[in-house]
Design a protein around this motif. Sequence first.
Motif, short mmCIF file in Angstrom:
data_model
loop_
_atom_site.label_atom_id
_atom_site.label_comp_id
_atom_site.label_asym_id
_atom_site.label_seq_id
_atom_site.Cartn_x
_atom_site.Cartn_y
_atom_site.Cartn_z
N PRO A 213 -29.34 -10.19 78.99
CA PRO A 213 -28.40 -10.36 77.88
C PRO A 213 -27.72 -9.07 77.42
O PRO A 213 -26.54 -9.06 77.10
N GLY A 214 -28.46 -7.97 77.37
CA GLY A 214 -27.88 -6.70 76.93
C GLY A 214 -26.79 -6.21 77.87
O GLY A 214 -25.73 -5.76 77.43
N LEU A 215 -27.04 -6.31 79.16
CA LEU A 215 -26.07 -5.89 80.17
C LEU A 215 -24.83 -6.78 80.12
O LEU A 215 -23.70 -6.29 80.18
N LEU A 216 -25.04 -8.08 79.98
CA LEU A 216 -23.93 -9.02 79.93
C LEU A 216 -23.05 -8.76 78.70
O LEU A 216 -21.82 -8.77 78.79
N ALA A 217 -23.68 -8.50 77.57
CA ALA A 217 -22.93 -8.22 76.34
C ALA A 217 -22.12 -6.93 76.47
O ALA A 217 -20.95 -6.87 76.08
N ALA A 218 -22.73 -5.90 77.06
CA ALA A 218 -22.03 -4.62 77.26
C ALA A 218 -20.85 -4.80 78.21
O ALA A 218 -19.76 -4.27 77.97
N TYR A 219 -21.05 -5.56 79.29
CA TYR A 219 -19.98 -5.81 80.26
C TYR A 219 -18.82 -6.55 79.60
O TYR A 219 -17.67 -6.18 79.75
N ARG A 220 -19.15 -7.61 78.84
CA ARG A 220 -18.10 -8.42 78.20
C ARG A 220 -17.34 -7.62 77.15
O ARG A 220 -16.12 -7.76 77.02
N SER A 221 -18.03 -6.76 76.39
CA SER A 221 -17.33 -5.96 75.38
C SER A 221 -16.41 -4.94 76.05
O SER A 221 -15.30 -4.69 75.57
N THR A 222 -16.85 -4.36 77.16
CA THR A 222 -16.01 -3.41 77.90
C THR A 222 -14.77 -4.10 78.45
O THR A 222 -13.66 -3.57 78.35
N GLU A 223 -14.94 -5.29 79.02
CA GLU A 223 -13.81 -6.05 79.56
C GLU A 223 -12.84 -6.44 78.44
O GLU A 223 -11.62 -6.41 78.63
N ALA A 224 -13.37 -6.80 77.26
CA ALA A 224 -12.51 -7.14 76.13
C ALA A 224 -11.70 -5.93 75.66
O ALA A 224 -10.51 -6.06 75.35
N MET A 225 -12.34 -4.76 75.65
CA MET A 225 -11.63 -3.53 75.26
C MET A 225 -10.52 -3.21 76.25
O MET A 225 -9.44 -2.78 75.87
N ARG A 226 -10.79 -3.40 77.54
CA ARG A 226 -9.77 -3.14 78.57
C ARG A 226 -8.60 -4.10 78.41
O ARG A 226 -7.45 -3.72 78.61
N ALA A 227 -8.88 -5.36 78.08
CA ALA A 227 -7.82 -6.35 77.91
C ALA A 227 -6.92 -5.99 76.72
O ALA A 227 -5.70 -6.15 76.77
#
Length: 179
Positions: free
Chosen positions: A162-176
């Motif tokens: 869950p921690g890795l998935l949350a970090a990945y999704r937040s990074t992708e949201a920032m890039r978007a």
Amino acid sequence: MAESQFEERVININRVAKVTKGAKRFSFSALVVVGDGNGKVGVGYGKAREVPTAIQKGMESARKAMVMIPMAGSTIVHEALGVHGASRVLIKPAAPGTGVIAGGAVRQILEAAGIKDALAKSIGSPTHINVAQAAMKALTGQRRPDQVAQMRGRKAEDVIPPGLLAAYRSTEAMRAVDS
């Protein structure tokens, strides 16, 4: 001319001599990395009679070869091994605050890409260009968490911590948002 938004770094400059009947003719090659500090990075190689021209050619080549690197927060998504020639580069994710623990070309590439926490080990041949290419193969060979889940026919929440998935999704949201 406008200020470049990319971080440009010279990894290595090499001088070669062609011995002719009259004299030695010198030429230079430059290995360069260009990154935006937000997951986009490219490596280029330029050759010319003068150093600045070789660097400029390398920069142009690196900009054309830029690729997006999947990131989870300030680190990479998972451990990756890149092989090019006799060089091998192992890159591992690290906890926030660890910093980039790598040497030579690998460190330059990771920092230009905006990766702030990672561990790396260069194995085999120390040739700068092979190490740089192996590092790029390791970074581009990563699979995104959603791709891994899809390959396994499951949801991302079932496969990835869950921690890795949350970090990945937040990074992708920032890039978007930045795009």
